[in-house]
Design an enzyme around this catalytic site. Structure first.
Site, PDB file in Angstrom:
ATOM      1  CG  ASN A 170      -2.624  11.502   2.253  1.00 14.42           C
ATOM      2  OD1 ASN A 170      -2.104  10.586   1.621  1.00 14.42           O
ATOM      3  ND2 ASN A 170      -2.279  11.772   3.503  1.00 14.42           N
ATOM      4  CE  LYS A 171      -5.414   5.623   4.164  1.00 10.68           C
ATOM      5  NZ  LYS A 171      -6.386   4.755   3.461  1.00 10.68           N
ATOM      6  NE  ARG A 221       0.036   1.499   3.413  1.00 14.14           N
ATOM      7  CZ  ARG A 221       0.937   2.401   3.672  1.00 14.14           C
ATOM      8  NH1 ARG A 221       2.214   2.063   3.848  1.00 14.14           N
ATOM      9  NH2 ARG A 221       0.620   3.684   3.759  1.00 14.14           N
ATOM     10  N   GLY A 222       0.239   2.408  -0.117  1.00 20.78           N
ATOM     11  CA  GLY A 222       0.989   3.654  -0.304  1.00 20.78           C
ATOM     12  C   GLY A 222       1.123   3.856  -1.811  1.00 20.78           C
ATOM     13  CB  ALA A 223       0.215   6.720  -3.981  1.00 15.61           C
ATOM     14  CG  ASP A 270      -3.182   7.870  -1.877  1.00 18.04           C
ATOM     15  OD1 ASP A 270      -2.943   8.332  -0.742  1.00 18.04           O
ATOM     16  OD2 ASP A 270      -2.978   6.696  -2.198  1.00 18.04           O
ATOM     17  CD  GLN A 313      -3.488   2.716   6.684  1.00 20.03           C
ATOM     18  OE1 GLN A 313      -4.091   3.100   7.687  1.00 20.03           O
ATOM     19  NE2 GLN A 313      -4.098   2.529   5.534  1.00 20.03           N
ATOM     20  NE  ARG A 329      -6.196   0.826  -1.852  1.00 18.36           N
ATOM     21  CZ  ARG A 329      -5.563   1.387  -0.816  1.00 18.36           C
ATOM     22  NH1 ARG A 329      -4.280   1.141  -0.621  1.00 18.36           N
ATOM     23  NH2 ARG A 329      -6.207   2.177   0.008  1.00 18.36           N
TER      24      ARG A 329
END
Ligand code: MRU
Length: 343
Positions: free
Chosen positions: A248-249, A50-52, A238, A197, A93
């Site tokens: 973003n998150k 995960r993480g762009a 992201d 996270q 995603r």
């Protein structure tokens, strides 16, 4: 261990995509090697990778691995197969634009290849994307460190560290570079509900790097800011729209609003692969919605919600460009209004 400090990798000898299963961290470190499409899809969907930027690079590696084992013997059939994998992975995603970007980069390489060079060219492109990601994140760290020279303490949200990229990270890169220069910053990591996270991943990698880390619940950010404990906020993103709005998150926009209120600089760290020039403002960014069980069940022995309670689980939110002090990128530190001049 194949990865040797990286988060994702390409085992070209055995033709495998390799990744750390981040759902097991911080209790277990496990590297997984695969050449199986469903396992790759599941790794991205279930946030094992995960993480762009990490998702983008892992997509490129996966496509190269899958095509290396293809039995197709004409250029047309190779293309049909590659496009099929890309179409499915892109849906996995929807908010992190790096996924789509990486698939498009691989398609471009395929389009300018012939049958003989098809597989070799895709392999080389995936290897290049690994190298580029490392160099870009390093540059973000070096470009950001100057801004932090008078800071003692940073707040970050989610994980935009080395686990979200191949190495170094984006939002945590300036903190790592500062440490190399002898400047030991303290970090407040928002735990980042619902998938934690911040608590599981950011705290894990910062503690491994011997950086002073304090985990707070998401609703404590105002407390630490009000009490003068935070000098700057650093987050990743992201997707960035032409006007500088970012996705973003979930929870990032709340942190940005608080930072503005308390007059604390709010920096967004971004590689240009996260910039989406097709999107004018954040309103156009598709927000990934995830299963409500992540809120009520995932971290608890029994469900902690009453039976009839509904849940809403957006994985990201949009932060308005007016709340962003600057973007820290591989091309330098730029303001939201300058972004479009850099493409
Ligand atoms: O759902 P995740 O864990 O993939 O979300 C990650 C983030 O929101 C990160 O901040 C973002 O991808 C930037 S990572 C350098």
């Amino acid at each position: 261990m194949f990865l040797d400090g990286a988060t994702v990798g390409f085992d070209t000898v055995n033709n495998k995509a390799v990744f750390i299963d981040q759902t097991l961290l911080p209790t277990e470190y496990k590297e997984i090697s695969t050449d199986d499409f469903s396992e790759m899809f599941d790794a991205i969907k279930m946030l094992k990778v995960r993480g762009a930027p990490a998702i983008g690079v892992f997509t490129a590696i996966s496509l190269a691995v899958l095509m290396n084992k293809s039995k197709a013997d004409t250029y047309e059939n190779l293309m049909v197969e590659l496009k099929g994998y890309c179409e499915k992975l892109i849906l996995c995603r929807p908010t992190a634009v790096n996924l789509k970007w990486a698939a498009e980069e691989m398609l471009k390489v395929a389009e300018s290849s012939n049958t003989e060079k098809f597989k070799e060219n895709l392999t080389n492109k995936a290897l290049k994307m690994i190298e580029d990601d490392i160099a870009i994140c390093r540059k973000i760290g070096e470009n950001g460190v100057e801004l932090l020279k008078n800071c003692n303490s940073i707040l970050t949200h989610c994980n935009a560290g080395r686990l979200a990229t191949v190495k170094y990270g984006t939002a945590l890169a300036p903190i790592y570079v500062a440490k190399e220069n002898g400047h030991n910053l303290k970090v407040f990591a928002d735990e980042t509900r619902p998938l934690l996270q911040g608590a599981r991943l950011t705290a894990f990698e910062l503690c491994q790097a011997d950086i002073d880390t304090t985990v707070i619940c998401d609703n404590m950010a105002s407390f630490v800011m009000k009490n003068g404990l935070v000098d700057a906020v650093l987050v990743g993103c992201d997707r960035v729209a032409l006007n500088g709005d970012i996705a973003n998150k979930i929870g990032t926009s709340g942190v940005a609003i608080l930072a503005k209120y308390y007059n604390i600089p709010f920096y967004v760290c971004m590689p240009f692969s996260t910039f989406d020039k097709n999107i004018k403002t954040g309103v156009d960014i598709e927000i990934e919605m995830r299963d409500g069980s992540e809120i009520g069940e995932m971290w608890y022995e029994k469900s902690m919600l009453p039976q009839n309670a509904k849940t809403l689980n957006p994985a990201f939110d949009v932060t308005d460009h007016s709340l962003i002090t600057a973007f820290i990128t591989e091309k330098g530190v730029i303001t939201p209004s300058e972004i479009k001049d850099y493409i």
